[in-house]
Design a protein around this motif. Structure first.
Motif, PDB file in Angstrom:
ATOM      1  N   GLY A 208       0.818  -1.215   0.000  1.00 37.02           N
ATOM      2  CA  GLY A 208       0.000   0.000   0.000  1.00 37.02           C
ATOM      3  C   GLY A 208       0.845   1.254   0.000  1.00 37.02           C
ATOM      4  N   MET A 209       1.885   1.241   0.797  1.00 39.11           N
ATOM      5  CA  MET A 209       2.782   2.392   0.918  1.00 39.11           C
ATOM      6  C   MET A 209       3.435   2.701  -0.429  1.00 39.11           C
ATOM      7  SD  MET A 209       5.744   2.557   3.771  1.00 39.11           S
ATOM      8  CE  MET A 209       7.039   3.747   3.721  1.00 39.11           C
ATOM      9  N   VAL A 210       3.838   1.636  -1.098  1.00 35.15           N
ATOM     10  CA  VAL A 210       4.495   1.807  -2.403  1.00 35.15           C
ATOM     11  C   VAL A 210       3.501   2.370  -3.407  1.00 35.15           C
ATOM     12  CG1 VAL A 210       5.537   0.580  -4.343  1.00 35.15           C
ATOM     13  CG2 VAL A 210       6.205   0.005  -1.992  1.00 35.15           C
ATOM     14  N   LYS A 211       2.302   1.754  -3.449  1.00 35.16           N
ATOM     15  CA  LYS A 211       1.294   2.126  -4.451  1.00 35.16           C
ATOM     16  C   LYS A 211       0.898   3.591  -4.367  1.00 35.16           C
ATOM     17  CE  LYS A 211      -1.186  -1.963  -5.974  1.00 35.16           C
ATOM     18  NZ  LYS A 211      -2.291  -2.858  -5.654  1.00 35.16           N
ATOM     19  N   GLU A 212       0.888   4.107  -3.127  1.00 42.63           N
ATOM     20  CA  GLU A 212       0.479   5.501  -2.934  1.00 42.63           C
ATOM     21  C   GLU A 212       1.536   6.508  -3.374  1.00 42.63           C
ATOM     22  OE1 GLU A 212      -0.770   6.262   1.097  1.00 42.63           O
ATOM     23  OE2 GLU A 212      -2.188   4.594   0.942  1.00 42.63           O
ATOM     24  N   SER A 213       2.747   6.042  -3.587  1.00 47.74           N
ATOM     25  CA  SER A 213       3.818   7.001  -3.895  1.00 47.74           C
ATOM     26  C   SER A 213       3.679   7.526  -5.323  1.00 47.74           C
ATOM     27  CB  SER A 213       5.186   6.344  -3.717  1.00 47.74           C
ATOM     28  OG  SER A 213       5.431   5.450  -4.786  1.00 47.74           O
ATOM     29  N   ALA A 235      11.219  12.925  -6.081  1.00 45.98           N
ATOM     30  CA  ALA A 235      11.651  13.523  -4.810  1.00 45.98           C
ATOM     31  C   ALA A 235      11.573  15.043  -4.875  1.00 45.98           C
ATOM     32  CB  ALA A 235      13.072  13.067  -4.477  1.00 45.98           C
ATOM     33  N   LYS A 236      11.921  15.601  -6.047  1.00 43.04           N
ATOM     34  CA  LYS A 236      11.865  17.065  -6.198  1.00 43.04           C
ATOM     35  C   LYS A 236      10.430  17.570  -6.125  1.00 43.04           C
ATOM     36  CE  LYS A 236      16.130  17.333  -8.728  1.00 43.04           C
ATOM     37  NZ  LYS A 236      16.736  17.100 -10.030  1.00 43.04           N
ATOM     38  N   GLU A 237       9.474  16.667  -6.392  1.00 47.45           N
ATOM     39  CA  GLU A 237       8.061  17.055  -6.249  1.00 47.45           C
ATOM     40  C   GLU A 237       7.523  16.654  -4.881  1.00 47.45           C
ATOM     41  OE1 GLU A 237       5.625  16.260  -9.754  1.00 47.45           O
ATOM     42  OE2 GLU A 237       7.500  16.149 -10.883  1.00 47.45           O
ATOM     43  N   SER A 238       8.443  16.474  -3.925  1.00 48.75           N
ATOM     44  CA  SER A 238       8.108  16.216  -2.521  1.00 48.75           C
ATOM     45  C   SER A 238       7.376  14.903  -2.273  1.00 48.75           C
ATOM     46  CB  SER A 238       7.274  17.371  -1.943  1.00 48.75           C
ATOM     47  OG  SER A 238       7.940  18.587  -2.134  1.00 48.75           O
ATOM     48  N   ASP A 239       7.588  13.916  -3.144  1.00 50.47           N
ATOM     49  CA  ASP A 239       7.030  12.588  -2.895  1.00 50.47           C
ATOM     50  C   ASP A 239       7.763  11.976  -1.688  1.00 50.47           C
ATOM     51  OD1 ASP A 239       5.694  10.113  -3.287  1.00 50.47           O
ATOM     52  OD2 ASP A 239       7.414   9.355  -4.427  1.00 50.47           O
ATOM     53  N   ASP A 240       6.997  11.707  -0.617  1.00 55.55           N
ATOM     54  CA  ASP A 240       7.609  11.272   0.645  1.00 55.55           C
ATOM     55  C   ASP A 240       8.499  10.046   0.492  1.00 55.55           C
ATOM     56  OD1 ASP A 240       6.612  13.290   2.142  1.00 55.55           O
ATOM     57  OD2 ASP A 240       4.805  12.211   2.775  1.00 55.55           O
ATOM     58  N   SER A 242       9.914   8.836  -2.190  1.00 51.91           N
ATOM     59  CA  SER A 242      11.120   9.109  -2.990  1.00 51.91           C
ATOM     60  C   SER A 242      12.146   9.881  -2.172  1.00 51.91           C
ATOM     61  CB  SER A 242      10.754   9.898  -4.248  1.00 51.91           C
ATOM     62  OG  SER A 242       9.844   9.157  -5.024  1.00 51.91           O
ATOM     63  N   LEU A 243      11.668  10.836  -1.365  1.00 50.36           N
ATOM     64  CA  LEU A 243      12.586  11.587  -0.498  1.00 50.36           C
ATOM     65  C   LEU A 243      13.274  10.649   0.491  1.00 50.36           C
ATOM     66  CD1 LEU A 243      10.450  14.781   0.158  1.00 50.36           C
ATOM     67  CD2 LEU A 243      12.739  14.739  -0.872  1.00 50.36           C
ATOM     68  N   LYS A 244      12.499   9.696   1.019  1.00 50.78           N
ATOM     69  CA  LYS A 244      13.056   8.718   1.964  1.00 50.78           C
ATOM     70  C   LYS A 244      14.165   7.899   1.284  1.00 50.78           C
ATOM     71  CE  LYS A 244      11.300   4.525   4.286  1.00 50.78           C
ATOM     72  NZ  LYS A 244      12.129   4.462   5.486  1.00 50.78           N
ATOM     73  N   LEU A 245      13.885   7.453   0.056  1.00 56.53           N
ATOM     74  CA  LEU A 245      14.885   6.629  -0.638  1.00 56.53           C
ATOM     75  C   LEU A 245      16.114   7.445  -1.028  1.00 56.53           C
ATOM     76  CD1 LEU A 245      12.621   4.351  -2.878  1.00 56.53           C
ATOM     77  CD2 LEU A 245      13.653   3.857  -0.672  1.00 56.53           C
ATOM     78  N   VAL A 246      15.903   8.701  -1.436  1.00 53.55           N
ATOM     79  CA  VAL A 246      17.038   9.573  -1.757  1.00 53.55           C
ATOM     80  C   VAL A 246      17.916   9.752  -0.525  1.00 53.55           C
ATOM     81  CG1 VAL A 246      17.643  11.995  -2.234  1.00 53.55           C
ATOM     82  CG2 VAL A 246      16.020  10.793  -3.716  1.00 53.55           C
ATOM     83  N   ASN A 247      17.277   9.886   0.641  1.00 52.07           N
ATOM     84  CA  ASN A 247      18.045  10.023   1.879  1.00 52.07           C
ATOM     85  C   ASN A 247      18.797   8.735   2.216  1.00 52.07           C
ATOM     86  OD1 ASN A 247      18.781  11.726   4.160  1.00 52.07           O
ATOM     87  ND2 ASN A 247      17.747  10.129   5.352  1.00 52.07           N
ATOM     88  N   GLU A 248      18.150   7.592   1.992  1.00 49.27           N
ATOM     89  CA  GLU A 248      18.840   6.308   2.238  1.00 49.27           C
ATOM     90  C   GLU A 248      20.065   6.170   1.332  1.00 49.27           C
ATOM     91  OE1 GLU A 248      14.824   3.814   3.532  1.00 49.27           O
ATOM     92  OE2 GLU A 248      16.136   2.995   1.999  1.00 49.27           O
ATOM     93  N   LEU A 249      19.894   6.559   0.068  1.00 45.10           N
ATOM     94  CA  LEU A 249      21.048   6.525  -0.849  1.00 45.10           C
ATOM     95  C   LEU A 249      22.134   7.482  -0.353  1.00 45.10           C
ATOM     96  CD1 LEU A 249      19.219   6.476  -4.303  1.00 45.10           C
ATOM     97  CD2 LEU A 249      20.745   4.692  -3.429  1.00 45.10           C
ATOM     98  N   ASN A 279      21.427  16.673  -9.590  1.00 42.23           N
ATOM     99  CA  ASN A 279      20.687  16.648  -8.311  1.00 42.23           C
ATOM    100  C   ASN A 279      21.606  17.115  -7.183  1.00 42.23           C
ATOM    101  OD1 ASN A 279      18.393  14.933  -9.557  1.00 42.23           O
ATOM    102  ND2 ASN A 279      20.215  13.680  -9.891  1.00 42.23           N
ATOM    103  N   LYS A 280      22.201  18.291  -7.373  1.00 39.38           N
ATOM    104  CA  LYS A 280      23.317  18.708  -6.511  1.00 39.38           C
ATOM    105  C   LYS A 280      23.000  18.625  -5.023  1.00 39.38           C
ATOM    106  CE  LYS A 280      25.355  21.598 -10.039  1.00 39.38           C
ATOM    107  NZ  LYS A 280      25.126  22.826 -10.781  1.00 39.38           N
ATOM    108  N   ASP A 281      21.946  19.320  -4.587  1.00 36.23           N
ATOM    109  CA  ASP A 281      21.644  19.356  -3.150  1.00 36.23           C
ATOM    110  C   ASP A 281      21.195  17.997  -2.637  1.00 36.23           C
ATOM    111  OD1 ASP A 281      22.364  21.934  -2.966  1.00 36.23           O
ATOM    112  OD2 ASP A 281      20.335  22.745  -3.211  1.00 36.23           O
TER     113      ASP A 281
END
Ligand SMILES: [Zn+2]
Length: 325
Positions: A208-213, A235-240, A242-249, A279-281
């Motif tokens: 469910g969590m994945v599908k909603e992203s 992530a740049k469009e504030s998808d939660d 995607s932001l979480k995964l970008v942070n994990e990376l 994706n500098k920042d």
């Protein structure tokens, strides 16, 4: 005033070969990009010679006015022999470069690993001028680095001494790197492998969590076509998610950077490569935030290379000047 010197720099990538005609100060007088000719093992050396002739003719230079040609290429390579050995991006066991180019043009040529070259370029023309301890890191299709330690560019016995992308960052080795080994930095965080990381994390999360992203919605359930850019765009469009995964990376990148800092103890790291530059920042912020958690050495300045996409080309020119003057 003495006349400017003429040098050729060649940045041989997986897709494109980029050639610059430069003076000794790194001012590009002319340049040309082409798709790499992979029709046979000798095609790319012929291509480099042809583009060099073309640039000389265009800028009204005799070919013998060129002092030397620096070729920066992704390895593996045997630097002394000027050849690539089973390169990742060109489908031949042996790709000779310096000898055929020199034979055809009667100009000396020198081969270097692209990241080692980029470190030289940064040191001569970019942010690392005057620094004795410096590392350049690229996060692109792959991950690599070039290191200058106590003023010396590290090369190794064949010129391949900077394969930091294959540092182990996950001993459990959930993902397999393109080289076939488990747990390598590049197997998680490079442009080519970020999609594998995302797919793995999606499998570990509640459906469910994945599908909603936004990311999953964009891919319409078909994650096979996912590219690194899709993750960063969402992530740049504030998808939660995607932001979480970008942070994990970013945390995994911080582990990789800590390994680099522990190995080379630089006073500056500059970062380039497509994934970083687009994706500098998003790439740099989590590295800066987490790197001290893993580094035993004092954390150096970490910044984007001011030479941008041309760092490899500057590196090739700097290589020619350094080794062929
Ligand atoms: Zn690897």
């Amino acid at each position: 005033m003495s006349k400017p010197e003429n040098w050729i720099g060649v940045d041989l990538g997986g897709t494109c070969v980029r050639v610059a005609l430069s003076d000794e100060k790194g001012k590009f007088v002319g340049r040309m990009d082409e798709k790499v000719d992979k029709s046979n093992a000798h095609a790319v050396s012929k291509q480099i010679a042809r583009i060099t002739r073309f640039l000389c003719a265009k800028h009204k230079l005799r070919i013998n006015a060129i002092k030397g040609i620096g070729i920066a290429a992704a390895g593996p390579l045997i630097q002394d022999e000027g050849v690539l050995i089973r390169p990742t991006n060109i489908p031949f066991d042996l790709v000779p470069l310096t000898e055929p180019v020199t034979e055809e043009l009667e100009i000396p040529a020198y081969l270097i690993n692209d990241c080692a070259g980029a470190a030289l370029g940064e040191s001569k023309f970019g942010a690392a001028k005057g620094l004795d301890n410096f590392v350049y890191v690229t996060i692109s299709t792959g991950i690599g680095a070039g290191a200058i330690v106590n003023g010396t560019l590290l090369l190794g016995k064949d010129g391949n001494s900077h394969e930091v992308g294959h540092f182990v960052i996950d001993y459990a080795g959930k993902l397999i790197c393109g080289c076939g080994k488990p747990g390598h930095w590049e197997g998680y965080c490079s442009g080519r492998n970020i999609p594998n990381f995302v797919r793995m994390r999606f499998r570990e999360m509640p459906t469910g969590m994945v599908k909603e992203s936004l990311l999953a919605k964009r891919m319409e359930g078909d994650l096979s076509k996912l590219a690194a850019a899709d993750l960063f765009d969402a992530a740049k469009e504030s998808d939660d998610l995607s932001l979480k995964l970008v942070n994990e990376l970013g945390v995994l990148n911080a582990v990789g950077f800590a390994n680099v800092i522990n190995a080379y103890d630089p006073s500056l790291i500059t970062v380039g490569g497509t994934v970083t530059l687009k994706n500098k920042d998003m790439v740099l912020a989590p590295i800066r935030k987490h790197v001290a958690e893993y580094s035993v050495n004092r954390v150096p300045r970490i910044k984007i290379t001011p030479l941008g996409d041309d760092v490899g080309l500057y590196g090739a020119v700097a290589t020619a000047i350094r080794y062929l003057s």
